[in-house]
Write a protein that holds these residues in place. Structure first.
Motif, short mmCIF file in Angstrom:
data_model
loop_
_atom_site.label_atom_id
_atom_site.label_comp_id
_atom_site.label_asym_id
_atom_site.label_seq_id
_atom_site.Cartn_x
_atom_site.Cartn_y
_atom_site.Cartn_z
N ARG A 1 49.84 116.48 71.20
CA ARG A 1 49.01 115.85 72.23
C ARG A 1 49.77 114.71 72.88
O ARG A 1 50.48 113.96 72.20
CB ARG A 1 47.72 115.34 71.61
CG ARG A 1 46.70 114.92 72.64
CD ARG A 1 45.36 114.60 72.02
NE ARG A 1 45.43 113.29 71.39
CZ ARG A 1 44.93 113.00 70.19
NH1 ARG A 1 44.33 113.91 69.48
NH2 ARG A 1 45.03 111.78 69.70
N ASN B 1 49.08 111.43 75.56
CA ASN B 1 48.09 110.62 76.28
C ASN B 1 48.79 109.60 77.15
O ASN B 1 49.80 109.02 76.74
CB ASN B 1 47.19 109.87 75.28
CG ASN B 1 46.44 110.81 74.37
OD1 ASN B 1 45.83 111.77 74.82
ND2 ASN B 1 46.51 110.55 73.07
N GLU C 1 51.60 108.17 74.84
CA GLU C 1 51.47 108.33 73.40
C GLU C 1 51.64 109.80 73.07
O GLU C 1 50.98 110.66 73.67
CB GLU C 1 50.08 107.85 72.97
CG GLU C 1 49.75 108.09 71.53
CD GLU C 1 48.32 107.72 71.22
OE1 GLU C 1 48.13 106.97 70.25
OE2 GLU C 1 47.40 108.19 71.93
N ILE C 2 52.54 110.10 72.13
CA ILE C 2 52.75 111.47 71.68
C ILE C 2 52.30 111.55 70.23
O ILE C 2 52.74 110.77 69.39
CB ILE C 2 54.24 111.87 71.80
CG1 ILE C 2 54.69 111.75 73.26
CG2 ILE C 2 54.46 113.28 71.26
CD1 ILE C 2 56.18 111.87 73.46
N ILE C 3 51.40 112.49 69.97
CA ILE C 3 50.87 112.68 68.61
C ILE C 3 51.09 114.14 68.23
O ILE C 3 50.76 115.05 69.00
CB ILE C 3 49.36 112.34 68.56
CG1 ILE C 3 49.14 110.89 68.98
CG2 ILE C 3 48.81 112.61 67.16
CD1 ILE C 3 47.69 110.52 69.18
N TYR D 1 61.49 104.44 73.28
CA TYR D 1 60.36 104.86 72.45
C TYR D 1 60.23 103.89 71.29
O TYR D 1 61.17 103.19 70.92
CB TYR D 1 60.48 106.31 71.99
CG TYR D 1 61.51 106.57 70.92
CD1 TYR D 1 61.15 106.60 69.58
CD2 TYR D 1 62.84 106.83 71.25
CE1 TYR D 1 62.09 106.86 68.60
CE2 TYR D 1 63.77 107.10 70.28
CZ TYR D 1 63.40 107.11 68.95
OH TYR D 1 64.33 107.36 67.98
N GLU E 1 54.73 100.86 68.59
CA GLU E 1 54.25 100.30 69.86
C GLU E 1 54.56 98.80 69.93
O GLU E 1 53.76 97.98 70.35
CB GLU E 1 52.75 100.54 70.04
CG GLU E 1 52.30 100.38 71.47
CD GLU E 1 50.86 100.77 71.67
OE1 GLU E 1 50.31 100.34 72.69
OE2 GLU E 1 50.28 101.48 70.84
N LEU F 1 59.16 112.98 65.12
CA LEU F 1 57.93 112.21 64.92
C LEU F 1 57.93 111.59 63.53
O LEU F 1 58.29 112.25 62.55
CB LEU F 1 56.71 113.09 65.14
CG LEU F 1 56.51 113.61 66.56
CD1 LEU F 1 55.27 114.49 66.64
CD2 LEU F 1 56.43 112.48 67.57
N ASN G 1 53.61 108.82 60.56
CA ASN G 1 52.24 108.82 61.07
C ASN G 1 52.03 109.85 62.19
O ASN G 1 50.94 109.97 62.74
CB ASN G 1 51.83 107.42 61.54
CG ASN G 1 52.63 106.92 62.73
OD1 ASN G 1 53.48 107.63 63.27
ND2 ASN G 1 52.36 105.70 63.15
N GLY G 2 53.09 110.56 62.58
CA GLY G 2 52.98 111.59 63.60
C GLY G 2 52.78 111.07 65.01
O GLY G 2 52.40 111.82 65.90
N ARG G 3 53.07 109.80 65.24
CA ARG G 3 52.79 109.17 66.53
C ARG G 3 53.99 108.37 67.02
O ARG G 3 54.60 107.63 66.25
CB ARG G 3 51.59 108.24 66.40
CG ARG G 3 51.23 107.50 67.66
CD ARG G 3 50.02 106.58 67.39
NE ARG G 3 49.62 105.88 68.58
CZ ARG G 3 50.07 104.68 68.94
NH1 ARG G 3 50.93 104.03 68.16
NH2 ARG G 3 49.66 104.11 70.04
N VAL H 1 55.25 106.12 70.75
CA VAL H 1 54.90 105.63 72.08
C VAL H 1 56.17 105.62 72.92
O VAL H 1 57.20 105.10 72.49
CB VAL H 1 54.26 104.22 72.03
CG1 VAL H 1 54.03 103.68 73.42
CG2 VAL H 1 52.96 104.27 71.26
#
Length: 164
Positions: free
Chosen positions: A36, A38, A68-70, A106, A110, A128, A131-133, A135
């Motif tokens: 995902r 965002n 945001e990439i998850i 990146y 954040e 990734l 936490n799989g996230r 920014v």
């Protein structure tokens, strides 16, 4: 991501400049439902003066665009930006844009303290974290001419994210 630029006349030769990232039409996730992306913030240059370049680096916490990439922990993802060379006004006016070798970065947290810069002009691959996230931040440089005409200017910026 469509970039929408709004110029408002503030004083002679002084303009308000905002690059607005519209909702997801040009944003593509080609990895299925488990990945995902965002849009967290739009790219905003603020006030511009005709003939004076305005740069926004990826660490500019109030002006840089944020994505945001998850996805799955440990997944390798490739980021590909399509960057506009200029913005075109309703009356045919143009504002040049440029993006350099460190216009994007990146962060795993954040935080500007752990930004890792990269060149948005070339495909970039990252893994990734736990936490799989992640920014992603992008800035750039607007190059208004001395004859800048007030009005609405638009261009397109897209981010394509794929798993490897």
């Amino acid at each position: 991501m469509a970039l929408h630029v709004i110029f408002k006349h503030i004083r002679p030769r002084l303009f308000f400049f905002a690059l607005l990232l519209a909702a997801a039409p040009a944003l593509r996730s080609q990895a299925g439902a488990s990945l995902r992306v965002n849009v967290l913030r739009q790219l905003v240059f603020g006030q511009l003066i005709g003939g004076v370049d305005a740069a926004m680096g990826p660490a500019d916490s109030k002006a840089t665009a944020l994505f945001e990439i998850i996805g799955p922990v440990g997944a390798t993802v490739q980021l590909v930006f399509t960057l506009p060379a200029e913005l075109i006004g309703e009356g045919g006016g143009r504002v040049g844009l440029s993006f350099g070798a460190q216009s994007a970065a990146y962060s795993l947290n954040e935080s500007s303290a752990d930004n890792i810069p990269f060149d948005p002009r070339a495909p970039f691959t990252l893994k990734l974290p736990a936490n799989g996230r992640v920014v992603v931040m992008i800035g750039g440089m607007a190059k208004p001419s001395r004859q800048l005409v007030s009005g609405r200017y638009t261009g397109n910026l897209s981010l394509s994210v794929t798993t490897q």
